[in-house]
Design a protein around this motif. Structure first.
Motif, short mmCIF file in Angstrom:
data_model
loop_
_atom_site.label_atom_id
_atom_site.label_comp_id
_atom_site.label_asym_id
_atom_site.label_seq_id
_atom_site.Cartn_x
_atom_site.Cartn_y
_atom_site.Cartn_z
N MET A 4 0.85 -1.19 0.00
CA MET A 4 0.00 0.00 0.00
C MET A 4 0.88 1.23 0.00
N GLY A 5 0.67 2.08 -1.03
CA GLY A 5 1.41 3.34 -1.06
C GLY A 5 2.85 3.21 -1.48
N LYS A 6 3.35 1.98 -1.86
CA LYS A 6 4.76 1.80 -2.18
C LYS A 6 5.00 2.22 -3.61
N LYS A 7 6.14 2.85 -3.85
CA LYS A 7 6.54 3.23 -5.19
C LYS A 7 7.95 2.76 -5.40
N SER A 8 8.27 2.32 -6.61
CA SER A 8 9.62 1.91 -6.92
C SER A 8 9.97 2.41 -8.30
N ASP A 9 11.10 3.07 -8.44
CA ASP A 9 11.55 3.58 -9.72
C ASP A 9 12.89 2.98 -10.01
N ASN A 10 12.93 2.03 -10.92
CA ASN A 10 14.17 1.32 -11.22
C ASN A 10 15.03 2.04 -12.25
N GLU A 11 14.61 3.24 -12.61
CA GLU A 11 15.41 4.02 -13.53
C GLU A 11 16.52 4.71 -12.74
N ASN A 12 17.53 5.18 -13.42
CA ASN A 12 18.62 5.91 -12.74
C ASN A 12 18.19 7.34 -12.51
N ILE A 13 17.39 7.53 -11.47
CA ILE A 13 16.77 8.82 -11.26
C ILE A 13 17.76 9.88 -10.86
N PHE A 14 18.93 9.46 -10.45
CA PHE A 14 19.91 10.46 -10.05
C PHE A 14 21.04 10.58 -11.07
N ASN A 15 20.82 10.10 -12.29
CA ASN A 15 21.88 10.12 -13.28
C ASN A 15 22.38 11.54 -13.54
N ASN A 16 21.48 12.49 -13.48
CA ASN A 16 21.86 13.86 -13.80
C ASN A 16 22.36 14.64 -12.59
N MET A 17 22.44 13.95 -11.44
CA MET A 17 22.94 14.62 -10.23
C MET A 17 24.42 14.31 -10.03
N ASN A 18 25.19 15.32 -9.79
CA ASN A 18 26.62 15.15 -9.54
C ASN A 18 26.86 15.16 -8.04
N LEU A 19 26.55 14.00 -7.38
CA LEU A 19 26.65 13.94 -5.93
C LEU A 19 28.10 13.77 -5.48
N PRO A 20 28.55 14.53 -4.53
CA PRO A 20 29.92 14.37 -4.01
C PRO A 20 30.00 13.16 -3.11
N ASN A 21 31.16 12.82 -2.67
CA ASN A 21 31.37 11.63 -1.86
C ASN A 21 30.86 11.78 -0.45
N TYR B 59 17.23 3.89 -6.24
CA TYR B 59 15.81 3.61 -6.05
C TYR B 59 15.15 4.79 -5.36
N ARG B 60 13.86 4.80 -5.51
CA ARG B 60 13.03 5.79 -4.81
C ARG B 60 11.73 5.07 -4.45
N MET B 61 11.48 4.91 -3.18
CA MET B 61 10.28 4.21 -2.76
C MET B 61 9.73 4.83 -1.49
N GLU B 62 8.45 4.57 -1.28
CA GLU B 62 7.77 5.08 -0.09
C GLU B 62 7.27 3.88 0.71
N TYR B 63 7.48 3.97 2.00
CA TYR B 63 7.06 2.89 2.89
C TYR B 63 6.82 3.48 4.28
N ARG B 64 6.27 2.64 5.14
CA ARG B 64 5.95 3.08 6.50
C ARG B 64 6.96 2.55 7.51
N ILE B 65 7.21 3.40 8.51
CA ILE B 65 8.00 2.94 9.66
C ILE B 65 7.18 3.15 10.92
N ILE B 66 7.53 2.35 11.94
CA ILE B 66 6.89 2.53 13.25
C ILE B 66 7.92 3.21 14.14
N SER B 67 7.65 4.46 14.49
CA SER B 67 8.63 5.24 15.24
C SER B 67 8.72 4.76 16.69
#
Length: 449
Positions: free
Chosen positions: A1-18, A97-105
């Motif tokens: 319920m409510g989960k999303k998964s994107d198997n594409e390289n969604i951060f390909n255009n981001m130049n993330l530092p180490n 990946y990018r997904m949405e899920y629930r946690i119990i705090s």
């Protein structure tokens, strides 16, 4: 319920530092309920910063020291999906990946998390670290759930309504929505209503041509209403009342045309019944005085010429009612109505305008044709009595023709009425004798009825 998964390289255009800590602001992360994190290939936490405690209810040191693992927080219903996505990441099937899920705090509250991550690889092309962001999206997810609940509630209402509710685009009239009641009212499948705007061969059962016919009213008032008849299979007909209006968006621009079609067939039938009863004699089914007088007015208004009027009065009806009862009198009236209709047919407008008085209107008639029609009635009466009915029938008849445009039907009525009464005076003695002779037999017939 409510989960999303994107198997594409969604951060390909981001130049993330180490090192995320070099480019993120703790203030920014906390203010927007964000957490930046880094973990090793075994998903052991190496670093985290931001609103960690606000989101999880735990101190980040509990995770850094290995006292609690992240998977322990994940809602049981979302855990398998979470594990599968992470396994795909480790196996190299995906690099982010990018997904949405629930946690119990820690305080037992369920929070929704938007987890976005990307792998950082070394020179040997092996995963060095997994870096990402966590975002608290609980408020948005709750709003979405409430919106879905409201939508479900609205759909439940719309699905239970017997009226047809629909919505189309204001330019091409492409159908946007129609509720299930349309299948019953229009006697066709819902899929029949949805057609491509460029499919000219398809016919839409929603009768959208009514929108074109009433579009000027829509433009002037913003709404219109009309009644129309549906021709259904097997010769069935159904009457509908349609009301439609322009629906505008938040900027005041027309976004849709919304409408509702209500089945008014029962009302129409009741109106037709009332209209029939108001213009017809209940006993004989012929027109009544009201319809007769309205027809005279129409003839005068048209200034028609060559309209013949015959007035027939049943002789001795009062005697029959007094001696034999109104049942026999009613029987005589219906016999007379049937005789007149059988003699003159549909070409004549026959009415019962009083207790014992009938009228016949004949249009496009000559004096000879009118006299011939009156004589045919007398012949039909003689033939009727020749069969020796339980009660003989006698009628006094007078006729007149509206032969000039300056003559109105009131004058023709007076002439015909006078001739009818002259004949009644002549027939009076004969009628009384005929009724007296048949009285005994008629009484027996009345008892049999």
């Amino acid at each position: 319920m409510g989960k999303k998964s994107d198997n594409e390289n969604i951060f390909n255009n981001m130049n993330l530092p180490n090192h995320f800590q070099d480019i993120t602001s703790l203030y920014f992360l906390t203010a927007f309920k964000l957490v930046s994190y880094a973990c090793d290939p075994n998903f052991e936490l190496l670093y985290c910063q931001g609103a960690f405690k606000e989101i999880t209810g735990y101190d980040e040191q509990d995770f850094l020291n290995g006292l609690i693992g992240w998977e322990q927080l994940i809602h049981p219903e979302d855990l398998v999906h979470f594990q599968n996505v992470r396994q795909d990441l480790l196996k190299g099937k995906i690099e982010s990946y990018r997904m949405e899920y629930r946690i119990i705090s820690g305080n037992g509250k369920v929070n929704w998390i938007n987890d976005m991550c990307i792998v950082a690889k070394g020179t040997d092309n092996h995963i060095k670290t997994i870096q990402g962001f966590l975002m608290d999206v609980t408020r948005r997810k709750l709003a979405e759930e409430q919106s879905l609940e409201r939508e479900a509630h609205l759909n439940s209402i719309l699905n239970s309504v017997q009226d047809v509710i629909w919505s189309v685009t204001p330019d091409t009239f492409e159908l946007l929505y129609i509720n299930p009641a349309a299948e019953t009212v229009y006697d066709c499948r819902l899929s029949d209503f949805y057609r491509k705007p460029d499919d000219e061969s398809a016919t839409n059962p929603l009768h959208l041509e009514l929108l074109l016919e009433n579009f000027s009213a829509l433009l002037q008032r913003g709404w219109f209403e009309t009644e129309f008849c549906l021709n259904l299979p097997e010769g069935k007909k159904r009457w509908l009342h349609r009301r439609a209006h322009f629906a505008r968006d938040t900027h005041g621009i027309v976004a849709r045309i919304d409408g509702i079609d209500t089945d008014i067939t029962s009302r129409k039938k009741a109106e037709d019944t009332l209209k029939y009863l108001s213009s017809h004699d209940a006993l004989t089914g012929l027109g009544n005085r009201r319809s007769f007088e309205e027809e005279l007015q129409q003839i005068n208004k048209r200034n028609s010429v060559g309209v013949g009027l015959i007035i027939c009065d049943i002789d001795g009806l009062k005697t029959v009612n007094d001696k034999l009862g109104h049942t026999m009198g009613d029987h005589l009236l219906t016999e007379c109505a049937g005789l007149l209709y059988g003699c003159l047919g549909e070409k004549a407008n026959i009415s019962r305008i009083g207790g014992d008085e009938f009228t016949i209107l004949l249009e496009s008639c000559t004096e000879a044709e009118l006299a011939n029609s009156a004589e045919n009635i007398r012949i039909a009466i003689r033939n009727y009595n020749h069969k020796r009915p339980p009660l003989p029938l006698s009628m006094s008849i007078g006729h007149a023709l509206k032969s000039r445009s300056e003559m109105n039907m009131d004058e023709a009525f007076r002439l015909a009425d006078n001739l009818m009464y002259k004949e009644k005076e002549i027939n009076h003695q004969h009628i009384e004798e005929m009724l007296a002779q048949s009285l005994d037999y008629s009484l027996k017939f009345d008892n049999d009825l």
